[in-house]
Scaffold this motif. Structure first.
Motif, PDB file in Angstrom:
ATOM      1  N   GLY A 237      75.250  56.502 -24.420  1.00 18.20           N
ATOM      2  CA  GLY A 237      73.807  56.371 -24.526  1.00 18.20           C
ATOM      3  C   GLY A 237      73.224  55.684 -23.312  1.00 18.20           C
ATOM      4  O   GLY A 237      73.856  55.579 -22.258  1.00 18.20           O
ATOM      5  N   LEU A 238      72.005  55.167 -23.465  1.00 18.63           N
ATOM      6  CA  LEU A 238      71.263  54.591 -22.348  1.00 18.63           C
ATOM      7  C   LEU A 238      70.673  53.262 -22.774  1.00 18.63           C
ATOM      8  O   LEU A 238      69.983  53.178 -23.785  1.00 18.63           O
ATOM      9  CB  LEU A 238      70.132  55.547 -21.927  1.00 18.63           C
ATOM     10  CG  LEU A 238      69.369  55.189 -20.653  1.00 18.63           C
ATOM     11  CD1 LEU A 238      70.235  55.471 -19.430  1.00 18.63           C
ATOM     12  CD2 LEU A 238      68.075  55.989 -20.572  1.00 18.63           C
ATOM     13  N   ASN A 239      70.952  52.203 -21.970  1.00 18.16           N
ATOM     14  CA  ASN A 239      70.402  50.891 -22.304  1.00 18.16           C
ATOM     15  C   ASN A 239      69.294  50.451 -21.364  1.00 18.16           C
ATOM     16  O   ASN A 239      68.718  49.390 -21.541  1.00 18.16           O
ATOM     17  CB  ASN A 239      71.508  49.832 -22.337  1.00 18.16           C
ATOM     18  CG  ASN A 239      72.153  49.623 -20.979  1.00 18.16           C
ATOM     19  OD1 ASN A 239      71.968  50.417 -20.062  1.00 18.16           O
ATOM     20  ND2 ASN A 239      72.923  48.555 -20.844  1.00 18.16           N
ATOM     21  N   VAL A 333      76.096  59.656 -28.780  1.00 22.23           N
ATOM     22  CA  VAL A 333      74.777  59.047 -28.954  1.00 22.23           C
ATOM     23  C   VAL A 333      73.753  60.107 -28.573  1.00 22.23           C
ATOM     24  O   VAL A 333      73.777  60.622 -27.449  1.00 22.23           O
ATOM     25  CB  VAL A 333      74.603  57.792 -28.088  1.00 22.23           C
ATOM     26  CG1 VAL A 333      73.144  57.341 -28.097  1.00 22.23           C
ATOM     27  CG2 VAL A 333      75.493  56.665 -28.590  1.00 22.23           C
ATOM     28  N   HIS A 334      72.893  60.465 -29.516  1.00 30.36           N
ATOM     29  CA  HIS A 334      71.849  61.468 -29.265  1.00 30.36           C
ATOM     30  C   HIS A 334      70.571  60.755 -28.874  1.00 30.36           C
ATOM     31  O   HIS A 334      70.126  59.805 -29.539  1.00 30.36           O
ATOM     32  CB  HIS A 334      71.589  62.314 -30.510  1.00 30.36           C
ATOM     33  CG  HIS A 334      70.443  63.266 -30.330  1.00 30.36           C
ATOM     34  ND1 HIS A 334      70.548  64.400 -29.565  1.00 30.36           N
ATOM     35  CD2 HIS A 334      69.154  63.212 -30.783  1.00 30.36           C
ATOM     36  CE1 HIS A 334      69.382  65.033 -29.566  1.00 30.36           C
ATOM     37  NE2 HIS A 334      68.527  64.332 -30.290  1.00 30.36           N
ATOM     38  N   ASP A 342      62.578  54.762 -25.941  1.00 31.08           N
ATOM     39  CA  ASP A 342      63.136  53.873 -26.973  1.00 31.08           C
ATOM     40  C   ASP A 342      64.657  53.995 -26.910  1.00 31.08           C
ATOM     41  O   ASP A 342      65.274  54.604 -27.766  1.00 31.08           O
ATOM     42  CB  ASP A 342      62.596  54.232 -28.360  1.00 31.08           C
ATOM     43  CG  ASP A 342      62.544  55.732 -28.613  1.00 31.08           C
ATOM     44  OD1 ASP A 342      63.278  56.476 -27.928  1.00 31.08           O
ATOM     45  OD2 ASP A 342      61.798  56.157 -29.493  1.00 31.08           O
ATOM     46  N   ASP A 343      65.214  53.428 -25.843  1.00 31.67           N
ATOM     47  CA  ASP A 343      66.619  53.612 -25.509  1.00 31.67           C
ATOM     48  C   ASP A 343      67.547  53.282 -26.671  1.00 31.67           C
ATOM     49  O   ASP A 343      67.295  52.370 -27.468  1.00 31.67           O
ATOM     50  CB  ASP A 343      66.997  52.753 -24.303  1.00 31.67           C
ATOM     51  CG  ASP A 343      66.249  53.178 -23.049  1.00 31.67           C
ATOM     52  OD1 ASP A 343      65.768  54.320 -23.022  1.00 31.67           O
ATOM     53  OD2 ASP A 343      66.152  52.365 -22.120  1.00 31.67           O
ATOM     54  N   THR A 344      68.627  54.047 -26.752  1.00 33.27           N
ATOM     55  CA  THR A 344      69.644  53.866 -27.783  1.00 33.27           C
ATOM     56  C   THR A 344      71.006  53.945 -27.122  1.00 33.27           C
ATOM     57  O   THR A 344      71.241  54.796 -26.277  1.00 33.27           O
ATOM     58  CB  THR A 344      69.523  54.951 -28.868  1.00 33.27           C
ATOM     59  OG1 THR A 344      68.261  54.795 -29.547  1.00 33.27           O
ATOM     60  CG2 THR A 344      70.652  54.838 -29.891  1.00 33.27           C
ATOM     61  N   TRP A 345      71.914  53.038 -27.517  1.00 35.79           N
ATOM     62  CA  TRP A 345      73.271  53.074 -26.983  1.00 35.79           C
ATOM     63  C   TRP A 345      74.215  52.389 -27.951  1.00 35.79           C
ATOM     64  O   TRP A 345      73.789  51.659 -28.854  1.00 35.79           O
ATOM     65  CB  TRP A 345      73.337  52.417 -25.597  1.00 35.79           C
ATOM     66  CG  TRP A 345      73.151  50.921 -25.541  1.00 35.79           C
ATOM     67  CD1 TRP A 345      74.118  49.968 -25.444  1.00 35.79           C
ATOM     68  CD2 TRP A 345      71.901  50.205 -25.564  1.00 35.79           C
ATOM     69  NE1 TRP A 345      73.567  48.707 -25.396  1.00 35.79           N
ATOM     70  CE2 TRP A 345      72.206  48.825 -25.462  1.00 35.79           C
ATOM     71  CE3 TRP A 345      70.567  50.591 -25.659  1.00 35.79           C
ATOM     72  CZ2 TRP A 345      71.219  47.837 -25.459  1.00 35.79           C
ATOM     73  CZ3 TRP A 345      69.588  49.598 -25.654  1.00 35.79           C
ATOM     74  CH2 TRP A 345      69.920  48.256 -25.547  1.00 35.79           C
ATOM     75  N   MET A 346      75.493  52.642 -27.776  1.00 35.23           N
ATOM     76  CA  MET A 346      76.499  51.919 -28.555  1.00 35.23           C
ATOM     77  C   MET A 346      77.718  51.681 -27.682  1.00 35.23           C
ATOM     78  O   MET A 346      77.990  52.409 -26.732  1.00 35.23           O
ATOM     79  CB  MET A 346      76.894  52.681 -29.821  1.00 35.23           C
ATOM     80  CG  MET A 346      77.785  53.886 -29.611  1.00 35.23           C
ATOM     81  SD  MET A 346      78.451  54.522 -31.181  1.00 35.23           S
ATOM     82  CE  MET A 346      79.278  56.019 -30.636  1.00 35.23           C
TER      83      MET A 346
END
Length: 356
Positions: A237-239, A333-334, A342-346
């Motif tokens: 994903g992207l942070n 991570v989609h 609204d960045d999402t990452w794991m």
């Protein structure tokens, strides 16, 4: 090659999340042959290469193909009322125009600018009338000498590989770690997270950031004479930065032993500025893990959610159903695009298969 007679309209059906979600309702040709069945296809655009007939200030009707989205700004790239409406609505955008009553609703290429008789190159005081046309109804002309057929190409990076050449040097209550940066998978590596362990206890992680981040660090706060281990987690994903529309994936193919009891375990740490969700309710950003066949068929879902807890969470799965088989562990991570960002990452760590 690209048709030199091209235009842009303020409806981005791939990168604008609202336009993408509603395109099969808004776009009049969404169910036509060649378009039907692509509503959720993130690599297919209903807009690119579509023909438009334009009548310009000089009274000539010229033709062009849609190449991109614009003119607009901010979160206005889903102006369906202007682009598809039947009421001659004005653009929602209020910029890029010399007309104080309305903003610009179309950009045209230099070739179309000349064909339509614009007063100047930017054309911010020129007015046109336009409508969509099917390719079969486009008459021969300079706009058909080169016709664009290339589709939209999405470039989404995969998760970086693990660092190599990891070395630890003991110091007084510290350890100095060095490693070699891995291939970045198509996107810059912006951080490493190192989590020391003593036995089964996780200690405080150390995060190194930068563009690129350093490939060495010192881990403080250790106890002399105590054995420690360390891990480097994979980030999907992207942070930070502009959120793309696409998927950040990591996959590993494994052979499940034919005998014994095989158990899969792993840890993930979720982060997101988007709306929380679980399972089938997730429609914007999400993170997930699956068991897949080697041909990509989903065999089982390990988890699917969106969360911002920032807590390490363990997942355990019994692989008895796959004894003697080769399967793929698939993590993803989609991201649903930049409007809004609204960045999402794991982080993914300690993926292990044990057989007893």
């Amino acid at each position: 090659m690209q048709n030199p007679f091209y235009i842009t309209l303020p409806y981005d059906d791939l990168n604008d999340s609202i336009a993408f979600a509603n395109r099969c309702t808004n776009v009049p040709w969404a169910n036509d042959p060649g378009y039907a069945g692509h509503c959720t296809d993130q690599a297919f655009s209903y807009m690119k290469n579509r023909w438009v007939a334009i009548t310009g200030p000089n009274g000539s009707t010229c033709y062009g193909q849609i190449e991109d989205a614009g003119p607009s700004s901010g979160s206005l790239y889903h102006d369906s009322v202007y682009v598809f409406g039947a009421t001659n609505a004005r653009p929602v955008n209020k910029m890029f125009s010399g007309d104080p009553t309305q903003g610009a609703g179309m950009d045209v290429s230099p070739a179309l600018n000349g064909c339509l008789g614009y007063a100047d190159l930017d054309g911010d005081n020129d007015h046109v009338s336009w409508h969509f046309v099917d390719a079969i109804d486009v008459p021969a002309g300079p706009w058909t000498e080169i016709v664009t057929t290339s589709p939209v190409v999405l470039e989404v990076g995969t998760a970086p590989a693990a660092p190599t050449g990891v070395n630890a040097t003991a110091g007084n209550a510290t350890a100095t770690l060095t490693w070699t940066a891995p291939p970045n998978g198509g996107s810059p590596i912006t951080s490493y997270t190192i989590t020391p362990h003593t036995g089964a206890t996780n200690l405080t992680p150390t995060t190194i950031t930068g563009t690129p981040p350093a490939t060495s660090t010192s881990i403080p706060g250790l106890t002399n004479g105590t054995a420690y281990s360390g891990t480097r987690s994979a980030r999907l994903g992207l942070n930070t930065g502009t959120e793309p529309l696409g998927d950040s994936t990591l996959a590993q193919t494994i052979n499940v032993p034919a005998t014994g009891t095989s158990t899969l375990t792993f840890w993930y740490q979720p982060h997101s500025a988007d709306t929380g969700c679980s399972g089938a309710s997730c429609s914007r950003d999400w993170m997930e893990g699956q068991i897949r066949s080697t041909t990509g068929t989903t065999l089982a879902s390990l988890f699917k959610l969106n969360s911002n807890t920032g807590a390490w969470t363990q997942v355990t799965a019994n692989l008895a159903a796959y004894k003697g088989q080769t399967i793929t562990l698939w993590f993803n991570v989609h991201l649903n695009g930049p409007n809004p960002t609204d960045d999402t990452w794991m982080y993914l760590d300690d993926v292990a298969l044990t057989t007893g």
